[in-house]
Design an enzyme around this catalytic site. Structure first.
Site, PDB file in Angstrom:
ATOM      1  N   SER A 172      16.426  13.804  -1.847  1.00 54.43           N
ATOM      2  CA  SER A 172      15.959  14.327  -2.395  1.00 54.43           C
ATOM      3  C   SER A 172      15.017  15.362  -2.371  1.00 54.43           C
ATOM      4  O   SER A 172      15.444  16.490  -1.547  1.00 54.43           O
ATOM      5  CB  SER A 172      15.349  13.091  -3.751  1.00 54.43           C
ATOM      6  OG  SER A 172      15.223  13.482  -4.614  1.00 54.43           O
ATOM      7  N   GLU A 209      25.137  13.707  -9.770  1.00 55.34           N
ATOM      8  CA  GLU A 209      23.507  14.013  -9.917  1.00 55.34           C
ATOM      9  C   GLU A 209      22.259  14.247 -10.625  1.00 55.34           C
ATOM     10  O   GLU A 209      21.643  13.098 -10.763  1.00 55.34           O
ATOM     11  CB  GLU A 209      22.969  15.296  -9.312  1.00 55.34           C
ATOM     12  CG  GLU A 209      23.435  15.746  -7.253  1.00 55.34           C
ATOM     13  CD  GLU A 209      22.775  14.829  -6.554  1.00 55.34           C
ATOM     14  OE1 GLU A 209      21.569  14.026  -6.712  1.00 55.34           O
ATOM     15  OE2 GLU A 209      23.272  14.261  -5.746  1.00 55.34           O
ATOM     16  N   HIS A 268      22.494  10.919  -8.554  1.00 54.80           N
ATOM     17  CA  HIS A 268      20.864  11.069  -8.380  1.00 54.80           C
ATOM     18  C   HIS A 268      20.440   9.458  -7.559  1.00 54.80           C
ATOM     19  O   HIS A 268      20.385   9.182  -8.790  1.00 54.80           O
ATOM     20  CB  HIS A 268      19.520  12.089  -9.130  1.00 54.80           C
ATOM     21  CG  HIS A 268      18.812  12.491  -7.741  1.00 54.80           C
ATOM     22  ND1 HIS A 268      19.496  12.750  -6.954  1.00 54.80           N
ATOM     23  CD2 HIS A 268      17.605  12.024  -8.248  1.00 54.80           C
ATOM     24  CE1 HIS A 268      17.771  13.663  -6.286  1.00 54.80           C
ATOM     25  NE2 HIS A 268      16.860  12.629  -6.789  1.00 54.80           N
TER      26      HIS A 268
END
Length: 518
Positions: free
Chosen positions: A219, A336, A426
């Site tokens: 990230s 995601e 995610h």
């Protein structure tokens, strides 16, 4: 439902570290024992002596200062090298985390926050030899997270590598652009560079090889790596990179836009732009509260704090200045955006509007049409489009730019459907990356043995890349990208190869979009 949300927030916060599995990790996964003897934990660095903690299978040095405190007049300044010391310093407790904010109600953040936060942590099976080094840059939207949230025990013991996790300044402390303060909009990026310099100069005292350093992050950590790849000051500080759910984004390409963020923060604090010097005297907690208020705004996709092309640290967008000296593994999770849009309202509404503004209404309409037409049955076309605009296409663009510059690039996608209650979303891959699966974080009914085997395979793949530059997956060949040849490794129980990271028709729909807009 509340339990699902709690698990999701823990995953989003990178909760794979010291609290939940550090103790069990030290016992079960060791491929060797730490160096015996009374001096096993004592590391003699060029700066001074550090005493760590013997975990049985590895040694950990916690709370190692890599730069002087960025406090007072140094609040927004570039980091200063740490001064040498006399005697032996205890390295048995984690240092303060950076000041950070919550992006969602109930989201956990690291305790013990302070401006004096520039610390790193080191795991190694012993001080002998020259082991590959992996430096982990944590994620957290550039506004939360800490190196102490992650435990390097399994990687160090299973693969005999040295693992380093780092802190860096976050949100306003790390990325508030002020034209009169050189480096201020990239202070967090400069912190990462300072940590890498410290590692290069000192890691041999912990059994690490300064000539074999891999950076790895997820990230915002992966996005940081995307920026570092195009930052002249970072050249030569690492040799390989593993970029998980990132890419070279988000980047403020215009200082005016970064200044707009600064002015918005000043308005919250009641400070005139002509008196921005007062930011040095605002208390840390007050500045943190103002940053949290701004971070909850959906404007700019809810991403107000991140690197900026300032002419001092970043001369141009990173994709325009990549060298071919660093080979990459670049990967994403299959879904995601699916969970982020529910957990972070400012993300769900802001990302869509921000992308539309960046690419223009006409292109945005075309993208929506293509995704509606090409998204496979049972999937949400809008979520796939948001996932692509968030990190999917930035990952494709980063891999393509690096390959064009002469680097070798490998693609993967994390597809394991039982990775969590919402599937492979995610941050769901984090506990697999660090090699220790928490069954409470998995989807209900998941086979724990299958999940742990997947984690073992991912650890082996990433650490083999760090060791030799060629990733190995369960004894199978994982071909690097070549011109016209995608070949993406799918991390799932079958370990299959796909033709490309994202569906080719959808990638083609972005062909007229300038990647440096992001």
């Amino acid at each position: 439902m509340k339990d699902v949300s709690r698990r999701a927030l823990l995953a989003l916060s990178g909760a794979v570290g010291v609290g939940g599995f550090a103790a069990s990790a030290a016992g079960g996964s060791s491929a060797g024992r730490s160096t015996a003897g009374p001096d096993a934990t004592v590391a003699h660095t060029p700066l001074g002596v550090l005493r760590g903690v013997d975990q049985g299978g590895s040694i950990v040095w916690r709370g190692v200062r890599y730069a002087e405190p960025p406090t007072g007049e140094h609040r927004f300044a570039p980091p200063r090298p740490v001064r040498p010391w006399n005697g032996t310093r205890a390295a048995d407790e984690f240092g303060h985390a950076a000041w950070q904010v919550r992006m969602a109600p109930g989201q956990p953040v690291s305790p013990h926050q302070d401006e004096d936060c520039l610390f790193l942590n080191i795991w190694s099976r012993g001080k002998r030899g020259r082991k590959p080094v992996i430096v982990w840059i944590h994620g957290g939207a550039f506004v939360f997270g800490a190196g102490s949230d992650y435990d390097g025990t399994v990687l160090a013991e299973r693969a005999d590598v040295v693992v380093v996790t780092i802190n860096y300044r976050l949100h306003a402390f790390g990325y508030l652009y002020q034209a009169e303060r050189a480096g201020s909009g990239n202070a967090g990026l400069l912190d990462q560079i300072a940590a890498l310099r410290w590692v290069r100069a000192n890691i041999s005292a912990f059994g690490g090889d300064p000539a074999n350093i891999t950076v790895m992050g997820e990230s915002a950590g992966a996005m940081s790596i995307g920026a570092l790849l195009g930052t002249p000051a970072a050249r030569g500080l690492f040799h390989r990179a593993i970029v998980q759910s990132g890419g070279a984004r988000p980047i403020f390409s215009e200082t005016k836009t970064a200044t707009d963020v600064t002015n918005a923060l000043l308005r919250i604090l009641g400070i005139s732009p002509s008196h921005s010097d007062r930011l040095l005297s605002v208390s840390a907690s007050e500045l943190n509260q103002a940053a949290e208020k701004l971070a909850s705004d959906s404007d700019m996709g809810g991403e107000h704090f991140h690197p900026v092309v300032d002419g001092e640290v970043l001369y141009t967008h990173p994709l325009r200045s990549l060298s071919g000296d660093v080979d990459l593994i670049v990967g994403i999770c299959r879904d995601e955006a699916n969970q982020l849009t529910k957990l972070l309202p400012q993300f769900g509404t802001g990302l869509k509007e921000n992308t539309r503004q960046l690419v223009g209404s006409r292109v945005w309409a075309h993208l929506n049409t293509v995704y509606q037409r090409t998204t496979s049955a049972g999937r949400d076309a809008e979520m796939d489009l948001l996932s692509a605009s968030f990190v999917g296409m930035p990952s494709v663009w980063l891999g393509a730019a690096a390959r064009s510059a002469g680097a070798r690039v490998w693609h993967y996608r994390f597809d394991y459907p039982d990775a969590g209650p919402a599937g492979p979303v995610h941050a769901s891959d984090l506990m697999f990356t660090f090699g220790k699966v928490d069954p409470k974080q998995l989807k209900d009914g998941a086979d724990f043995k299958v999940a742990q085997r997947l984690a073992d395979t991912m650890v082996d793949a990433f650490t083999s890349f760090a060791r030799t530059g060629c990733p190995e997956v369960d004894g199978r060949d994982w071909p690097a990208l070549a011109h016209g040849n995608g070949r993406t490794m799918l991390f799932e129980p079958k370990f299959t190869l796909a033709a490309s990271l994202l569906p080719t028709q959808q990638v083609a729909a972005w062909r007229h979009v300038d990647p440096t807009l992001f």
